[in-house]
Design a protein around this motif. Structure first.
Motif, PDB file in Angstrom:
ATOM      1  N   GLU A  75       1.209  -1.259   0.039  1.00  0.00           N
ATOM      2  CA  GLU A  75      -0.064  -0.092  -0.404  1.00  0.00           C
ATOM      3  C   GLU A  75       0.417   0.679   0.320  1.00  0.00           C
ATOM      4  O   GLU A  75       0.304   2.154   0.004  1.00  0.00           O
ATOM      5  CB  GLU A  75      -1.048  -0.220   0.949  1.00  0.00           C
ATOM      6  N   LEU A  76       2.768   1.282  -0.136  1.00  0.00           N
ATOM      7  CA  LEU A  76       3.664   1.827   0.681  1.00  0.00           C
ATOM      8  C   LEU A  76       4.814   1.484  -0.261  1.00  0.00           C
ATOM      9  O   LEU A  76       4.472   0.374   0.221  1.00  0.00           O
ATOM     10  CB  LEU A  76       3.160   2.551   1.582  1.00  0.00           C
ATOM     11  N   VAL A  77       5.029   2.730  -1.300  1.00  0.00           N
ATOM     12  CA  VAL A  77       6.721   2.043  -1.476  1.00  0.00           C
ATOM     13  C   VAL A  77       7.736   3.028  -0.403  1.00  0.00           C
ATOM     14  O   VAL A  77       7.399   4.406  -1.131  1.00  0.00           O
ATOM     15  CB  VAL A  77       6.784   1.412  -3.497  1.00  0.00           C
ATOM     16  N   VAL A  78       8.925   2.353  -0.240  1.00  0.00           N
ATOM     17  CA  VAL A  78       9.820   2.854   0.646  1.00  0.00           C
ATOM     18  C   VAL A  78      11.263   2.600  -0.707  1.00  0.00           C
ATOM     19  O   VAL A  78      11.368   1.584  -0.719  1.00  0.00           O
ATOM     20  CB  VAL A  78       9.844   2.901   1.775  1.00  0.00           C
ATOM     21  N   ALA A  79      11.664   3.607  -1.836  1.00  0.00           N
ATOM     22  CA  ALA A  79      12.560   3.648  -2.676  1.00  0.00           C
ATOM     23  C   ALA A  79      14.238   4.378  -2.101  1.00  0.00           C
ATOM     24  O   ALA A  79      13.600   5.600  -1.310  1.00  0.00           O
ATOM     25  CB  ALA A  79      11.594   4.513  -3.849  1.00  0.00           C
ATOM     26  N   LEU A  80      14.808   3.813  -1.781  1.00  0.00           N
ATOM     27  CA  LEU A  80      16.309   3.908  -1.877  1.00  0.00           C
ATOM     28  C   LEU A  80      17.047   4.656  -3.154  1.00  0.00           C
ATOM     29  O   LEU A  80      17.732   3.369  -3.646  1.00  0.00           O
ATOM     30  CB  LEU A  80      16.382   2.301  -0.634  1.00  0.00           C
ATOM     31  N   GLY A  81      17.910   5.186  -3.326  1.00  0.00           N
ATOM     32  CA  GLY A  81      18.502   5.793  -4.296  1.00  0.00           C
ATOM     33  C   GLY A  81      18.960   7.131  -4.668  1.00  0.00           C
ATOM     34  O   GLY A  81      18.060   8.140  -3.195  1.00  0.00           O
ATOM     35  N   GLY A  82      18.622   7.709  -5.997  1.00  0.00           N
ATOM     36  CA  GLY A  82      18.543   9.362  -6.373  1.00  0.00           C
ATOM     37  C   GLY A  82      17.110   9.428  -6.807  1.00  0.00           C
ATOM     38  O   GLY A  82      16.546   8.702  -6.487  1.00  0.00           O
ATOM     39  N   ASP A  83      17.173  10.694  -7.358  1.00  0.00           N
ATOM     40  CA  ASP A  83      16.003  11.192  -8.539  1.00  0.00           C
ATOM     41  C   ASP A  83      15.959  10.129  -9.203  1.00  0.00           C
ATOM     42  O   ASP A  83      14.915   9.742  -9.907  1.00  0.00           O
ATOM     43  CB  ASP A  83      16.750  12.620  -8.826  1.00  0.00           C
ATOM     44  N   GLY A  84      16.672   9.531  -9.950  1.00  0.00           N
ATOM     45  CA  GLY A  84      16.487   8.486 -11.152  1.00  0.00           C
ATOM     46  C   GLY A  84      16.353   7.282 -10.898  1.00  0.00           C
ATOM     47  O   GLY A  84      15.243   7.140 -11.599  1.00  0.00           O
ATOM     48  N   PHE A  85      16.662   6.958  -9.595  1.00  0.00           N
ATOM     49  CA  PHE A  85      16.037   5.836  -9.064  1.00  0.00           C
ATOM     50  C   PHE A  85      14.723   6.146  -8.994  1.00  0.00           C
ATOM     51  O   PHE A  85      13.653   5.052  -8.944  1.00  0.00           O
ATOM     52  CB  PHE A  85      16.990   4.946  -7.820  1.00  0.00           C
ATOM     53  N   LEU A  86      14.062   7.206  -8.203  1.00  0.00           N
ATOM     54  CA  LEU A  86      12.752   7.009  -7.866  1.00  0.00           C
ATOM     55  C   LEU A  86      11.946   7.458  -9.423  1.00  0.00           C
ATOM     56  O   LEU A  86      11.049   7.020  -9.067  1.00  0.00           O
ATOM     57  CB  LEU A  86      13.035   8.523  -6.591  1.00  0.00           C
TER      58      LEU A  86
END
Length: 258
Positions: free
Chosen positions: A37-48
Motif C-alpha cells: 500500500e506504500l513503497v519506500v525507495a532508496l537511491g537518487g532522483d533517477g532511481f525514484l
C-alpha cells in the motif's frame, strides 16, 4: 498517513542503497510490491523516476516515500534508519501528474509513453533539427532550428529543463515549461510557459534528412516525425515527504542559486 500500511522496499543497485536496504529489512517488516500500500525507495532522483514509472504501469495509486542515497536527491527525503514508522505516519502527500508522449515515426509506428519530468526532442546527427511548434492545434512557430526542445512539468522543471536555461515552475502552478535546446533560429527565443491543459504538437521538418529522437524521461523513440505532449490526468502519482522537507520551498530557492 498511517504507519500500519503494508510497505514494499525497493533499492537502487549502488552499494550505499544496498547496504541501507539490508539494514531496513532487519528492522522493519516488508511485503512484495504487488501487496504493498506504500513503497519506500532508496537511491537518487533517477532511481525514484524508475520506481514511479514501474508504478505507473502496474499500481499508480500506491504512494512513494523516497530516501536519498544518491547524489542530488531533490525529490527524496533524508536517509535515516530509525523512526521510519513515525516518519511515514507524519509524511505529507504531493500529487504528480505525468505527461503523455504520443509519437509517430517516419515509418508510421505509433507509441505512447509517460514522462514524469519531461519530454524532449533531440537531433540525432550533426545537423540541427527543424521543428514546427503548435499549441492547441495552432502553429505558434513555423520553424525552430535547434538541437532540440523539451516540455517539462513543475516537478521536472529543475532537472534537464533548468540545465537548458528553462524556467523553474513552482509546484501547484498548473503550468508547463516549453524550452528550446541550443536554439539557432529564432536565436532570441527562450521558450514559453503554458497552462498545463495545453496540448503541444511538434512536427519534425525534413525528418529523414535531419532525424530527431523523442525521449520520455529515460525512454527513447528514434526517427520521429510527429510528437504530441499533454498532461495525463487519469494517472496521478503520489510522493510522500517529511513535513520539514518542504519541496515547494526547495524549488522556490533554486531560483536564487547562482
Amino acid at each position: 498517513m498511517s504507519a500500519t500500511l503494508r510497505r514494499a522496499l525497493l533499492a537502487s543497485p549502488t552499494p550505499a542503497a544496498q547496504e541501507a536496504e539490508r539494514e531496513l529489512r532487519e528492522h522493519y517488516e516488508w511485503v512484495s510490491l504487488h501487496e504493498a500500500e506504500l513503497v519506500v525507495a532508496l537511491g537518487g532522483d533517477g532511481f525514484l523516476l524508475q520506481v514511479l514509472h514501474q508504478l505507473l504501469e502496474r499500481r499508480p495509486n500506491v504512494p512513494v516515500f523516497g530516501m536519498n542515497l544518491g547524489t542530488v536527491g531533490f525529490l527524496m527525503n533524508e536517509w535515516r534508519l530509525g523512526g521510519l514508522d513515525e516518519r511515514l505516519a507524519r509524511a505529507k502527500p504531493f500529487k504528480v501528474s505525468p505527461l503523455e508522449m504520443l509519437t509517430e515515426t517516419i515509418s508510421g509506428e505509433v507509441r505512447r509513453l509517460p514522462a514524469i519530468n519531461e519530454v524532449s526532442l533531440l537531433r540525432e546527427t550533426r545537423q540541427a533539427a527543424k521543428i514546427e511548434v503548435s499549441v492547441n492545434d495552432r502553429v505558434v512557430m513555423p520553424e525552430l532550428v535547434c538541437d532540440g526542445i523539451l516540455a517539462a512539468t513543475p516537478a521536472g522543471s529543475t532537472a534537464y529543463n533548468l540545465s537548458a536555461n528553462g524556467p523553474i515552475l513552482p509546484l501547484g502552478s498548473a503550468m508547463l515549461a516549453l524550452t528550446p535546446i541550443s536554439p539557432f533560429r529564432p536565436r532570441r527565443w527562450r521558450g514559453a510557459i503554458l497552462p498545463d491543459r495545453a496540448r503541444i504538437s511538434l512536427r519534425v521538418l525534413e525528418a529523414e534528412k535531419r532525424p530527431v529522437s523523442a525521449v520520455a524521461d529515460q525512454r527513447e523513440v528514434r526517427d520521429v516525425a510527429r510528437v504530441q505532449v499533454e498532461i495525463d490526468r487519469m494517472r496521478d502519482l503520489t510522493l510522500m515527504f517529511d513535513p520539514e522537507h518542504a519541496l515547494d520551498d526547495r524549488i522556490t530557492m533554486e531560483q536564487f542559486i547562482a
